[in-house]
Design a protein around this motif. Structure first.
Motif: not given
Length: 296
Positions: A267-281
């Motif tokens: 993702a372009w932003s760290a927040e969006d990346h963490l949101q995606q990480c949070g779908r599986t953990y």
């Protein structure tokens, strides 16, 4: 639901309310439910003008006054790895050919960046599939994270790939190889769906699938809710996750099957990346997650 929460807060101004969120102060709009703590609507409007610096100060103030508590799931048990995609001679030759054609058409800026990003993501699918099959062979279910689906290009240009659509819109000659390439998501579906089942949490309406006689057919994608249910139940062992499906859902392990989360694109932003990480953990995950970042 957001409107109902706001109504509840307005009706119970003196009530003790615990507001839980993954993004409290990364955007002024996230603070609208607790605006009474920071000075009301006028303060929110000021934050819009103040930018990230103002948001940071407000977050520190809320925490210092005991109005905000920040917690994060322990990710020490998760595994993180970076896998390099090694470009083949054919991929490098096609890349150079496309760049030459873009330069001949005097293409630069955001459109050129979009083309290169899309083409490189398509090349990286080969490595994504190898990592996915390795994880599936070990009993894990796999989530593949992407950022762009290519549906707009397909709708605009009769099923064309993103790369072909961009080059045609820019007036470039399209190499025959590009015309034959499918979009990254479609290639993952075509390779894994028949064997493992692929759920899409992307918001796309249609996708390519292979018929019994080997032909390609564009079919409707099932509803996102049904796709999530099938993935969580194990009837589909691969899920493709885009930015459109990166909030408010759970694709975490609830059985013995672990999760391998592969990032085709970041993702372009760290927040969006963490949101995606949070779908599986998530809090009730049955096992830690293997996060795999595909670099190039």
């Amino acid at each position: 639901s957001a409107a109902r929460v706001q109504t509840l807060v307005n009706l119970c101004a003196r009530c003790h309310v615990v507001y839980s969120t993954a993004t409290l102060a990364s955007d002024p709009s996230h603070l609208r439910f607790v605006s009474h703590m920071i000075g009301g609507q006028h303060a929110l409007e000021s934050l819009q003008r103040g930018g990230n610096g103002a948001l940071e100060l407000v977050g520190m103030e809320l925490k210092m006054n005991g109005l905000s508590v920040s917690r994060h799931l322990d990710q020490d048990v998760c595994r993180f790895s970076v896998v390099d995609h090694e470009f083949s001679r054919e991929e490098l030759a096609l890349y150079r050919d496309c760049i030459e054609r873009l330069e001949e058409a005097n293409v630069s800026g955001s459109m050129r960046q979009m083309f290169v990003r899309t083409l490189v993501a398509r090349f990286k699918v080969r490595t994504v599939l190898a990592e996915a099959r390795r994880a599936l062979a070990h009993g894990n279910s796999v989530v593949v994270a992407v950022q762009h689906t290519g549906e707009a290009a397909a709708n605009r240009n009769e099923g064309a790939s993103c790369m072909q659509d961009i080059m045609q819109r820019l007036g470039c000659d399209v190499p025959s190889t590009i015309a034959r390439l499918t979009n990254a998501i479609d290639e993952i579906v075509l390779d894994l769906h028949c064997e493992y089942g692929v759920a899409e949490v992307t918001g796309r309406k249609t996708r390519l699938e292979r018929t019994g006689d080997g032909l390609l057919e564009r079919v409707r994608v099932p509803r996102i809710k049904k796709e999530i249910e099938d993935f969580q139940a194990g009837s589909k062992r691969v899920a493709i996750l885009s930015r459109a499906g990166s909030t408010g859902i759970g694709l975490h392990g609830t059985t013995d099957a672990g999760r391998t989360h592969i990032f085709l694109e970041l993702a372009w932003s760290a927040e969006d990346h963490l949101q995606q990480c949070g779908r599986t953990y998530r809090t009730n995950s049955s096992s830690p997650v293997d996060y795999v970042l595909i670099s190039s």
